[in-house]
Design a protein around this motif. Structure first.
Motif, PDB file in Angstrom:
ATOM      1  N   VAL A   1       0.820  -1.227   0.164  1.00  0.00           N
ATOM      2  CA  VAL A   1      -0.016   0.232   0.149  1.00  0.00           C
ATOM      3  C   VAL A   1       0.671   1.134  -0.408  1.00  0.00           C
ATOM      4  CG1 VAL A   1      -1.625   0.929   1.267  1.00  0.00           C
ATOM      5  CG2 VAL A   1      -1.818  -1.427   1.335  1.00  0.00           C
ATOM      6  N   GLY A   2       1.918   1.036   0.792  1.00  0.00           N
ATOM      7  CA  GLY A   2       2.937   2.068   0.420  1.00  0.00           C
ATOM      8  C   GLY A   2       4.075   2.846  -0.120  1.00  0.00           C
ATOM      9  N   MET A   3       3.478   1.696  -1.915  1.00  0.00           N
ATOM     10  CA  MET A   3       4.687   1.515  -2.815  1.00  0.00           C
ATOM     11  C   MET A   3       3.161   2.174  -3.553  1.00  0.00           C
ATOM     12  SD  MET A   3       6.456  -2.045  -3.111  1.00  0.00           S
ATOM     13  CE  MET A   3       7.735  -2.966  -2.030  1.00  0.00           C
ATOM     14  N   MET A   4       2.158   1.870  -3.613  1.00  0.00           N
ATOM     15  CA  MET A   4       1.049   2.529  -4.485  1.00  0.00           C
ATOM     16  C   MET A   4       1.057   3.638  -3.888  1.00  0.00           C
ATOM     17  SD  MET A   4      -2.634   1.566  -4.507  1.00  0.00           S
ATOM     18  CE  MET A   4      -3.234   2.105  -2.743  1.00  0.00           C
ATOM     19  N   ILE A   5       1.133   4.034  -2.724  1.00  0.00           N
ATOM     20  CA  ILE A   5       0.872   6.041  -3.189  1.00  0.00           C
ATOM     21  C   ILE A   5       2.148   6.284  -3.325  1.00  0.00           C
ATOM     22  CG2 ILE A   5       0.589   7.346  -0.620  1.00  0.00           C
ATOM     23  CD1 ILE A   5      -0.454   5.626   0.991  1.00  0.00           C
ATOM     24  N   GLY A   6       3.235   5.662  -2.815  1.00  0.00           N
ATOM     25  CA  GLY A   6       4.899   6.143  -3.358  1.00  0.00           C
ATOM     26  C   GLY A   6       4.327   6.432  -4.697  1.00  0.00           C
ATOM     27  N   ALA A   7       3.820   6.142  -5.149  1.00  0.00           N
ATOM     28  CA  ALA A   7       4.285   6.020  -7.133  1.00  0.00           C
ATOM     29  C   ALA A   7       3.346   6.641  -7.376  1.00  0.00           C
ATOM     30  CB  ALA A   7       3.897   4.181  -7.631  1.00  0.00           C
ATOM     31  N   LEU A   8       2.258   6.586  -7.374  1.00  0.00           N
ATOM     32  CA  LEU A   8       1.057   7.835  -7.529  1.00  0.00           C
ATOM     33  C   LEU A   8       2.011   9.480  -7.306  1.00  0.00           C
ATOM     34  CD1 LEU A   8      -1.916   6.384  -6.509  1.00  0.00           C
ATOM     35  CD2 LEU A   8      -1.414   6.638  -8.277  1.00  0.00           C
ATOM     36  N   ALA A   9       1.942   8.824  -6.472  1.00  0.00           N
ATOM     37  CA  ALA A   9       2.788  10.877  -5.433  1.00  0.00           C
ATOM     38  C   ALA A   9       4.042  10.900  -5.875  1.00  0.00           C
ATOM     39  CB  ALA A   9       2.910  10.729  -4.001  1.00  0.00           C
ATOM     40  N   MET A  10       5.542  10.119  -5.926  1.00  0.00           N
ATOM     41  CA  MET A  10       6.592  10.007  -6.793  1.00  0.00           C
ATOM     42  C   MET A  10       5.970  11.138  -7.691  1.00  0.00           C
ATOM     43  SD  MET A  10       9.148   8.829  -3.170  1.00  0.00           S
ATOM     44  CE  MET A  10       9.881   9.895  -4.124  1.00  0.00           C
ATOM     45  N   GLY A  11       5.492   9.638  -8.517  1.00  0.00           N
ATOM     46  CA  GLY A  11       5.401  10.503  -9.993  1.00  0.00           C
ATOM     47  C   GLY A  11       5.053  11.328 -10.778  1.00  0.00           C
ATOM     48  N   TYR A  12       4.210  11.797  -9.985  1.00  0.00           N
ATOM     49  CA  TYR A  12       3.705  13.029 -10.357  1.00  0.00           C
ATOM     50  C   TYR A  12       4.094  14.075  -9.744  1.00  0.00           C
ATOM     51  CZ  TYR A  12       0.172  16.844  -9.849  1.00  0.00           C
ATOM     52  OH  TYR A  12      -0.075  18.571  -9.849  1.00  0.00           O
ATOM     53  N   LEU A  13       5.042  14.280  -8.941  1.00  0.00           N
ATOM     54  CA  LEU A  13       5.494  15.103  -8.277  1.00  0.00           C
ATOM     55  C   LEU A  13       7.148  15.236  -9.245  1.00  0.00           C
ATOM     56  CD1 LEU A  13       5.917  14.500  -4.337  1.00  0.00           C
ATOM     57  CD2 LEU A  13       5.041  16.541  -5.438  1.00  0.00           C
TER      58      LEU A  13
END
Length: 437
Positions: free
Chosen positions: A70-82
């Motif tokens: 779940v952390g990886m999912m949130i990290g991928a979505l947020a950090m891809g955008y950033l």
């Protein structure tokens, strides 16, 4: 034309321009640490469950694995955008720092709850590392070699996984599970300073942000051409991530997300539970960990071949072939064979399974313009993490029910077939351009 050795550039303000040869190895090493960290739980779970470490049960092990994903999912979505807004360099360094610190802290967990929280937080950095590294190497790759660059950098993930399995065999029984997390974090002490000093910013990203003079400086120094895109893409890019769901792109995006879901379900389902599934098939612990190692050795060989094939026949066609090959081989693992034979089958399965998912990333990277590339990769990885969450849950559920062998392999085979089917619904960037005219 080469810039002066002391020329300031956007990689880090007054940083020294360095050799282009540093980019791929630094990204590869970051992905290696990502692979080590992402697989370490699967390598230590059998011992933790067998010895009752932290009082962990199979259900709690599944919950901890799920929390990290779940952390990886949130990290991928947020950090891809950033990454598409703040730059490849800053976000990649930040991701490595984040997951390394939290991996180290996990070794000192007093109970399962703290362990699970730390795995979730480490997942934020792990999720952001892959899309950022892939965007970086794609943009520094020579023209027509984007797929090969993606698959080669992803070999780092599987080298990390192989190291995890090999080190676990030697370390876990002798010293305990905590040492694995300490060992996984220590290489960042060397990698992060090297990245700060040697890793440049992508000229394609700089150009996409309107920083043309800086982009030219970096591109000239590294002997690169700056990526160009069509007027239609430039118009679409003005709305950022919504381009992914704009008419013409929507079908591709949904198909990529489905394929990524299936691919990551296979990757994390097998990396988390393959040792336990093989134990259910009456192999001992040493051989079960050996299967995890061999699976990832096969993955490295598959990636070395898949990228070259994809650059010749497109990552879309290669991805379809690799997913379907995965389906056949996963179903074949249900056949009882002598030990040497089952090792060979696991090797071949790794050859196809892990490359399937990376070919989804390769297709995503080469078929999106720079301003949304990391966002598209982050969305692919982020939505796909739902599959990564589902893989350990499915494996854990089948193990708890006593059905992991052989039905787990049949379930994973169906997933591979669905991934290949999803990719048949995609179009290349060139086809989308023609369609928009």
């Amino acid at each position: 034309m080469n810039a002066s050795p002391r020329t300031a550039h956007p990689a880090g303000g007054s940083s020294i321009l360095r050799s282009r040869a540093w980019v791929a190895p630094l990204c590869w090493t970051a992905v290696l640490l990502d692979g080590f960290d992402a697989v370490v739980l699967g390598a230590v779970l059998p011992s933790m469950l067998e010895n009752g470490e932290l009082g962990m049960t199979t259900a709690q092990g599944t919950a901890v694995a799920t929390a990290g994903l779940v952390g990886m999912m949130i990290g991928a979505l947020a950090m891809g955008y950033l990454t598409d807004r703040l730059g490849r360099r800053k976000m990649l360094i930040g991701a490595v720092v984040l997951f390394s610190l939290l991996t180290f802290a996990a070794a000192f967990s007093p109970n399962v709850l703290v362990f699970g929280i730390l795995r979730f937080l480490a997942g934020l950095g792990l999720g952001g590392c892959l899309p950022t590294a892939i965007a970086m190497v794609t943009e520094f790759a020579r023209r027509g070699r984007g797929s090969n660059a993606t698959t080669l950098v992803m070999t780092g993930y599987h080298v990390g996984a192989v190291l995890t399995a090999a080190i676990a065999i030697a370390v876990v029984r002798q010293f305990g599970w905590q040492e694995m997390f300490v060992l996984g974090a220590l290489p960042a002490l060397v990698l992060v300073p090297l990245m700060i000093f040697y890793l440049p910013e992508s000229p394609s990203w700089l150009a996409s942000q309107g920083r043309s003079a800086e982009a030219r400086t970096v591109a000239e120094h590294y002997g690169m051409s700056i990526e160009h895109h069509s007027t239609a893409e430039e118009q679409a890019e003005k709305v950022g991530a919504t381009m992914l769901l704009a008419p013409g792109w929507r079908r591709n995006s949904v198909a990529i997300w489905i394929a990524s879901f299936m691919g990551l379900l296979l990757v994390y389902g097998l990396n988390t539970w393959l040792p336990q599934i093989m134990r259910a098939a009456e192999y001992d612990l040493g051989n079960s960990l050996g299967f995890l190692l061999i699976l990832n050795v096969g993955a490295i060989a598959g990636l070395a071949v898949a990228g070259r094939v994809a650059d010749r026949i497109t990552p879309r066609i290669a991805g379809i072939a690799w997913f379907l090959g995965s389906a056949v081989l996963l179903a074949s693992l249900a056949i009882r064979l002598p030990l040497l034979g089952i090792y060979a089958m696991v090797l071949l399965t790794g050859f196809f399974v892990f490359s399937s998912q990376v070919l989804v990333y390769a297709f995503t990277a080469v078929n999106h313009p720079p301003r949304v590339r990391a966002t598209a990769l982050g969305m692919s990885a982020g939505v796909g993490r739902l599959g990564a969450i589902s893989g350990p849950v499915i494996g854990g559920t089948l193990l708890t029910a006593g059905l992991a062998y052989p039905w787990g392999f049949f379930a994973f085979a169906a997933v591979g077939a669905l991934g290949g089917l999803a990719l048949t619904g995609t179009k290349t960037r060139h086809e989308l351009r023609e369609q928009s005219r």
